[in-house]
Design a protein around this motif. Structure first.
Motif, PDB file in Angstrom:
ATOM      1  N   GLN A 132      60.254 -11.289   2.297  1.00  0.00           N
ATOM      2  CA  GLN A 132      59.021 -11.280   1.499  1.00  0.00           C
ATOM      3  C   GLN A 132      58.396 -12.668   1.378  1.00  0.00           C
ATOM      4  N   TYR A 133      59.133 -13.695   1.830  1.00  0.00           N
ATOM      5  CA  TYR A 133      58.613 -15.068   1.776  1.00  0.00           C
ATOM      6  C   TYR A 133      58.337 -15.641   3.169  1.00  0.00           C
ATOM      7  N   ARG A 134      58.268 -14.779   4.170  1.00  0.00           N
ATOM      8  CA  ARG A 134      58.085 -15.261   5.539  1.00  0.00           C
ATOM      9  C   ARG A 134      56.656 -15.740   5.789  1.00  0.00           C
ATOM     10  N   SER A 135      56.490 -16.472   6.859  1.00  0.00           N
ATOM     11  CA  SER A 135      55.202 -17.066   7.226  1.00  0.00           C
ATOM     12  C   SER A 135      54.410 -16.106   8.123  1.00  0.00           C
ATOM     13  N   ILE A 136      53.201 -15.752   7.662  1.00  0.00           N
ATOM     14  CA  ILE A 136      52.335 -14.855   8.435  1.00  0.00           C
ATOM     15  C   ILE A 136      50.891 -15.343   8.351  1.00  0.00           C
ATOM     16  N   ALA A 137      50.230 -15.424   9.497  1.00  0.00           N
ATOM     17  CA  ALA A 137      48.790 -15.679   9.541  1.00  0.00           C
ATOM     18  C   ALA A 137      48.139 -14.380  10.006  1.00  0.00           C
ATOM     19  N   PHE A 138      47.320 -13.791   9.153  1.00  0.00           N
ATOM     20  CA  PHE A 138      46.687 -12.508   9.463  1.00  0.00           C
ATOM     21  C   PHE A 138      45.304 -12.718  10.108  1.00  0.00           C
ATOM     22  N   TYR A 139      44.920 -11.789  10.952  1.00  0.00           N
ATOM     23  CA  TYR A 139      43.586 -11.840  11.556  1.00  0.00           C
ATOM     24  C   TYR A 139      42.933 -10.470  11.455  1.00  0.00           C
ATOM     25  N   GLU A 140      41.595 -10.460  11.482  1.00  0.00           N
ATOM     26  CA  GLU A 140      40.843  -9.203  11.422  1.00  0.00           C
ATOM     27  C   GLU A 140      40.004  -8.964  12.667  1.00  0.00           C
ATOM     28  N   ASN A 141      39.927  -9.963  13.539  1.00  0.00           N
ATOM     29  CA  ASN A 141      39.174  -9.794  14.779  1.00  0.00           C
ATOM     30  C   ASN A 141      39.758 -10.731  15.841  1.00  0.00           C
ATOM     31  N   GLN A 142      39.271 -10.579  17.066  1.00  0.00           N
ATOM     32  CA  GLN A 142      39.809 -11.348  18.183  1.00  0.00           C
ATOM     33  C   GLN A 142      39.569 -12.842  18.028  1.00  0.00           C
ATOM     34  N   GLU A 143      38.424 -13.213  17.479  1.00  0.00           N
ATOM     35  CA  GLU A 143      38.116 -14.630  17.289  1.00  0.00           C
ATOM     36  C   GLU A 143      39.126 -15.289  16.360  1.00  0.00           C
ATOM     37  N   GLU A 144      39.436 -14.630  15.233  1.00  0.00           N
ATOM     38  CA  GLU A 144      40.413 -15.180  14.300  1.00  0.00           C
ATOM     39  C   GLU A 144      41.793 -15.258  14.944  1.00  0.00           C
ATOM     40  N   LYS A 145      42.155 -14.250  15.701  1.00  0.00           N
ATOM     41  CA  LYS A 145      43.450 -14.252  16.377  1.00  0.00           C
ATOM     42  C   LYS A 145      43.570 -15.440  17.330  1.00  0.00           C
ATOM     43  N   GLU A 146      42.512 -15.698  18.092  1.00  0.00           N
ATOM     44  CA  GLU A 146      42.540 -16.807  19.053  1.00  0.00           C
ATOM     45  C   GLU A 146      42.622 -18.153  18.347  1.00  0.00           C
ATOM     46  N   ILE A 147      41.937 -18.281  17.213  1.00  0.00           N
ATOM     47  CA  ILE A 147      41.997 -19.529  16.445  1.00  0.00           C
ATOM     48  C   ILE A 147      43.424 -19.789  15.974  1.00  0.00           C
ATOM     49  N   ILE A 148      44.062 -18.760  15.455  1.00  0.00           N
ATOM     50  CA  ILE A 148      45.447 -18.902  14.976  1.00  0.00           C
ATOM     51  C   ILE A 148      46.386 -19.247  16.130  1.00  0.00           C
ATOM     52  N   GLU A 149      46.281 -18.494  17.224  1.00  0.00           N
ATOM     53  CA  GLU A 149      47.182 -18.708  18.356  1.00  0.00           C
ATOM     54  C   GLU A 149      46.982 -20.075  18.996  1.00  0.00           C
ATOM     55  N   ASN A 150      45.729 -20.511  19.112  1.00  0.00           N
ATOM     56  CA  ASN A 150      45.462 -21.836  19.683  1.00  0.00           C
ATOM     57  C   ASN A 150      45.981 -22.950  18.783  1.00  0.00           C
ATOM     58  N   THR A 151      45.906 -22.735  17.474  1.00  0.00           N
ATOM     59  CA  THR A 151      46.441 -23.720  16.532  1.00  0.00           C
ATOM     60  C   THR A 151      47.952 -23.813  16.662  1.00  0.00           C
ATOM     61  N   ILE A 152      48.605 -22.682  16.821  1.00  0.00           N
ATOM     62  CA  ILE A 152      50.058 -22.670  16.992  1.00  0.00           C
ATOM     63  C   ILE A 152      50.452 -23.398  18.273  1.00  0.00           C
ATOM     64  N   ILE A 153      49.729 -23.128  19.354  1.00  0.00           N
ATOM     65  CA  ILE A 153      50.022 -23.806  20.626  1.00  0.00           C
ATOM     66  C   ILE A 153      49.912 -25.322  20.460  1.00  0.00           C
ATOM     67  N   LYS A 154      48.850 -25.763  19.799  1.00  0.00           N
ATOM     68  CA  LYS A 154      48.604 -27.187  19.596  1.00  0.00           C
ATOM     69  C   LYS A 154      49.697 -27.816  18.726  1.00  0.00           C
ATOM     70  N   LEU A 155      50.029 -27.160  17.614  1.00  0.00           N
ATOM     71  CA  LEU A 155      51.037 -27.705  16.706  1.00  0.00           C
ATOM     72  C   LEU A 155      52.435 -27.684  17.330  1.00  0.00           C
ATOM     73  N   ASN A 156      52.719 -26.630  18.088  1.00  0.00           N
ATOM     74  CA  ASN A 156      54.019 -26.559  18.766  1.00  0.00           C
ATOM     75  C   ASN A 156      54.196 -27.703  19.758  1.00  0.00           C
TER      76      ASN A 156
END
Length: 218
Positions: A132-156
């Motif tokens: 119940q305390y896990r890390s989740i970034a939610f998205y509602e459309n493809q644009e938001e999903k890509e922003i999250i995924e690209n941020t993860i790639i960059k931070l990783n």
């Protein structure tokens, strides 16, 4: 005697219908928590540990009009604080962030999300652990999903050496938490957990991102 039994059964049915209706209205009231926002408001959803902490962090950000604590990411209907604590509902303590996109972008909110917790810790944020305390970034459309995924790639690549465990999940249903959880950090500064965990976490975020904060008069 037969008439008495019929009347008794009818009364029981009516009482059951009334109780069911009351229960449904109570649940609808919880779900339809009023949020005062502008006509341009959009909503983003994040989970990163105790929602008392997360709510306070996002409400300190310029352009955020309101943040509501709740539950998301699970597989059962109408979760409660007690049921999600068992780990059986699949939900995480989450926050719905109501924001003005003319003042703050979704990308900035994603930056706030990753910059205000440890995304490499599976199922928890110190000192709270469990799904119940896990890390989740939610998205509602493809644009938001890509922003999250690209941020993860960059931070990783630049910061975490591929260790990010944040889930990227499509938002299905967000259930506002019980009323006593809303604005908890602001309303209960004397609470031991708030004093030792929530407030220090908020101050750490503010020191890290001073340019993203609201002005004092806001």
């Amino acid at each position: 005697m037969k008439i008495f039994k019929i009347v008794t059964a009818f009364t029981a049915i009516v009482l059951a219908i009334v109780l069911l209706s009351f229960s449904q209205k109570k649940e609808e009231k919880r779900k339809e928590k009023s949020v005062q926002t502008s006509s341009e408001t959009k909503v983003a959803y994040f989970a990163s540990g105790c929602f008392w902490c997360v709510e306070a962090i996002f409400e300190s950000v310029y352009g955020v009009e309101e943040a509501v604590s709740g539950y998301a990411g699970g597989h059962t209907k109408n979760p409660t604080y007690e049921t999600i604590g068992t780990g059986s509902t699949g939900h995480a303590e989450s926050v719905a962030v109501y924001y003005n996109p003319k003042k703050v972008s979704f990308q900035t909110l994603v930056t706030v999300f990753f910059g205000s917790h440890d995304p490499t810790t599976k199922n928890g944020q110190h000192p709270d652990y469990g799904s119940q305390y896990r890390s989740i970034a939610f998205y509602e459309n493809q644009e938001e999903k890509e922003i999250i995924e690209n941020t993860i790639i960059k931070l990783n690549k630049e910061v975490y050496d591929g260790r990010i465990v944040t889930e990227v999940m499509r938002m299905d249903t967000f259930y506002p938490a019980e009323e006593y959880h809303q604005n908890y950090e602001r309303l209960h500064p004397e609470n031991p957990y708030v004093r030792s965990v929530s407030i220090p976490r908020l101050h750490k975020f503010k020191r890290k991102f001073p340019k993203l904060l609201k002005k004092e008069e806001e």
